[in-house]
Scaffold this active site. Structure first.
Site, PDB file in Angstrom:
ATOM      1  N   THR A 172       3.128   4.508   7.325  1.00 53.09           N
ATOM      2  CA  THR A 172       2.333   3.999   8.443  1.00 53.09           C
ATOM      3  C   THR A 172       2.960   4.483   9.744  1.00 53.09           C
ATOM      4  OG1 THR A 172       1.601   2.044   7.285  1.00 53.09           O
ATOM      5  CG2 THR A 172       1.874   1.811   9.658  1.00 53.09           C
ATOM      6  N   ARG A 200      -9.130  -4.816   1.081  1.00 56.15           N
ATOM      7  CA  ARG A 200      -7.894  -5.379   1.662  1.00 56.15           C
ATOM      8  C   ARG A 200      -7.640  -4.804   3.062  1.00 56.15           C
ATOM      9  NH1 ARG A 200      -2.807  -3.267   3.747  1.00 56.15           N
ATOM     10  NH2 ARG A 200      -1.220  -4.837   3.413  1.00 56.15           N
ATOM     11  N   ASP A 203      -1.860  -5.719   8.272  1.00 55.24           N
ATOM     12  CA  ASP A 203      -1.523  -6.210   9.612  1.00 55.24           C
ATOM     13  C   ASP A 203      -1.830  -5.186  10.705  1.00 55.24           C
ATOM     14  OD1 ASP A 203       0.570  -4.624   8.390  1.00 55.24           O
ATOM     15  OD2 ASP A 203       1.797  -5.059  10.149  1.00 55.24           O
TER      16      ASP A 203
HETATM   17  N1  ASP Z   1       1.816  -2.572   7.296  1.00 52.21           N
HETATM   18  C1  ASP Z   1       0.995  -1.674   6.535  1.00 52.21           C
HETATM   19  C2  ASP Z   1      -0.002  -2.466   5.724  1.00 52.21           C
HETATM   20  O1  ASP Z   1       0.381  -3.473   5.162  1.00 52.21           O
HETATM   21  C3  ASP Z   1       1.757  -0.795   5.611  1.00 52.21           C
HETATM   22  C4  ASP Z   1       2.961  -0.073   6.186  1.00 52.21           C
HETATM   23  O2  ASP Z   1       3.467  -0.454   7.228  1.00 52.21           O
HETATM   24  O3  ASP Z   1       3.407   0.927   5.588  1.00 52.21           O
HETATM   25  O4  ASP Z   1      -1.123  -2.037   5.601  1.00 52.21           O
END
Ligand code: ASP
Length: 304
Positions: A172, A200, A203
């Site tokens: 991310t 889904r 955050d």
């Molecule tokens: N926070 C991101 C999510 O849960 C994933 C990530 O930070 O790699 O979609």
């Protein structure tokens, strides 16, 4: 006056040995994003423009889990989440479950600027992006062989994976900035978790959970197990600890990650900058791809 730009490329159980062959590609990717956003800040441009530009650079880089090269859902599709916020008027825009748009962060920026809303989802977000003139690309644009292999592995165990906790290390992305006028902004973009099901949403597109900017406190972009960051409202928590609790940026960031997120048994990290140009990048995972660029200095990038 000074400017500060921070970027991240995700946090997780990054294994030194396993990423060694790609280490330079990750670090170069972070540096490229810092330079892209930094050019805007150097010219006196806004923090909002700079974080958008830095995130676009990371979305276009297939090594990271955002835009091109995003992880795949349970059904083998790419569903993108992104959000952006500015700290002066606390205006925000976000998209979730968006498909077939190359730069979700720009769609989120467009929601901020051109719509009456903050968060648009799935088909509606795509319709909005189309109406705003965004080019629609085929599914093939986003797919990489690595992502297919990653999903096949996840399907065998029926688990969801945080990108950096699977064998292939990507992540991310996010950016936060302080510009020369003293304004803050934050942006986050992701494909989410490998093997995510049922629409889904993590955050990253949720203002207060994955992204927050408020000139009275700080700008924050998070990465990690989204479910925990939603339950803690992590990005907002950092700001609230400063604004209402009189905490320093460093203490606020550490508490949000090491206490709140840690107590839920989750891992991740965040990048944060305040109006004085103090910055902090705490994480409780093995590593977090991250970097900083300040006026008059060369970019610094790190993983561990
Ligand atoms: N926070 C991101 C999510 O849960 C994933 C990530 O930070 O790699 O979609």
């Amino acid at each position: 006056m000074k400017y500060v730009l921070l970027v991240h490329g995700g946090a997780g159980a990054i294994n030194r040995k396993m990423i060694s062959s790609k280490r330079d590609a990750y670090l170069n990717g972070l540096e490229s994003a810092l330079r892209a956003g930094g050019r805007i800040l150097e010219k006196g441009g806004s923090a909002l423009d700079a974080v958008e530009k830095a995130v676009i650079d990371l979305e276009n880089n297939p090594i990271f889990n955002a835009g091109k090269g995003s992880v795949l859902t349970h059904d083998g599709e790419v569903e993108l989440d992104a959000s952006i916020m500015e700290g002066k008027g606390r205006q925000a825009g976000a998209v979730c479950g968006l498909r077939n748009i190359t730069n979700p962060i720009s769609a989120a920026r467009c929601v901020l600027q051109e719509s009456e809303h903050v968060l648009l989802s799935a088909k509606g977000a795509l319709r909005f992006a189309n109406a705003m003139g965004f080019e629609q690309v085929t599914d093939g644009y986003f797919f990489t062989e690595e992502r297919k292999a990653q999903l096949e592995k996840a399907l065998k165990t029926d688990r969801v994976f945080l990108d950096h906790d699977s064998d292939e290390k990507h992540g991310t992305v996010g950016a936060v900035a302080l510009d020369l006028e003293g304004n803050l902004a934050a942006a986050t973009s992701t494909g989410g978790l490998t093997n995510k099901k049922w629409g889904r949403v993590g955050d990253s597109p949720l203002i207060g959970a994955g992204t927050w900017a408020d000139n009275r406190s700080c700008a924050v972009s998070c990465t990690g197990y989204g479910e925990a960051f939603i339950r803690c409202l992590t990005a907002y928590e950092v700001g609230a600890r400063i604004l209402f609790g009189g905490s320093s940026l460093e203490k606020a960031g550490d508490a949000a990650i090491h206490q709140s997120i840690g107590e839920l048994g989750a891992t991740g990290g965040l990048i944060a900058v305040d109006r004085m140009g103090n910055y902090h990048m705490p994480f409780n995972s093995a590593g977090m791809f991250r970097g900083v660029l300040m006026k008059g200095r060369e970019p610094e990038v790190r993983i561990f």
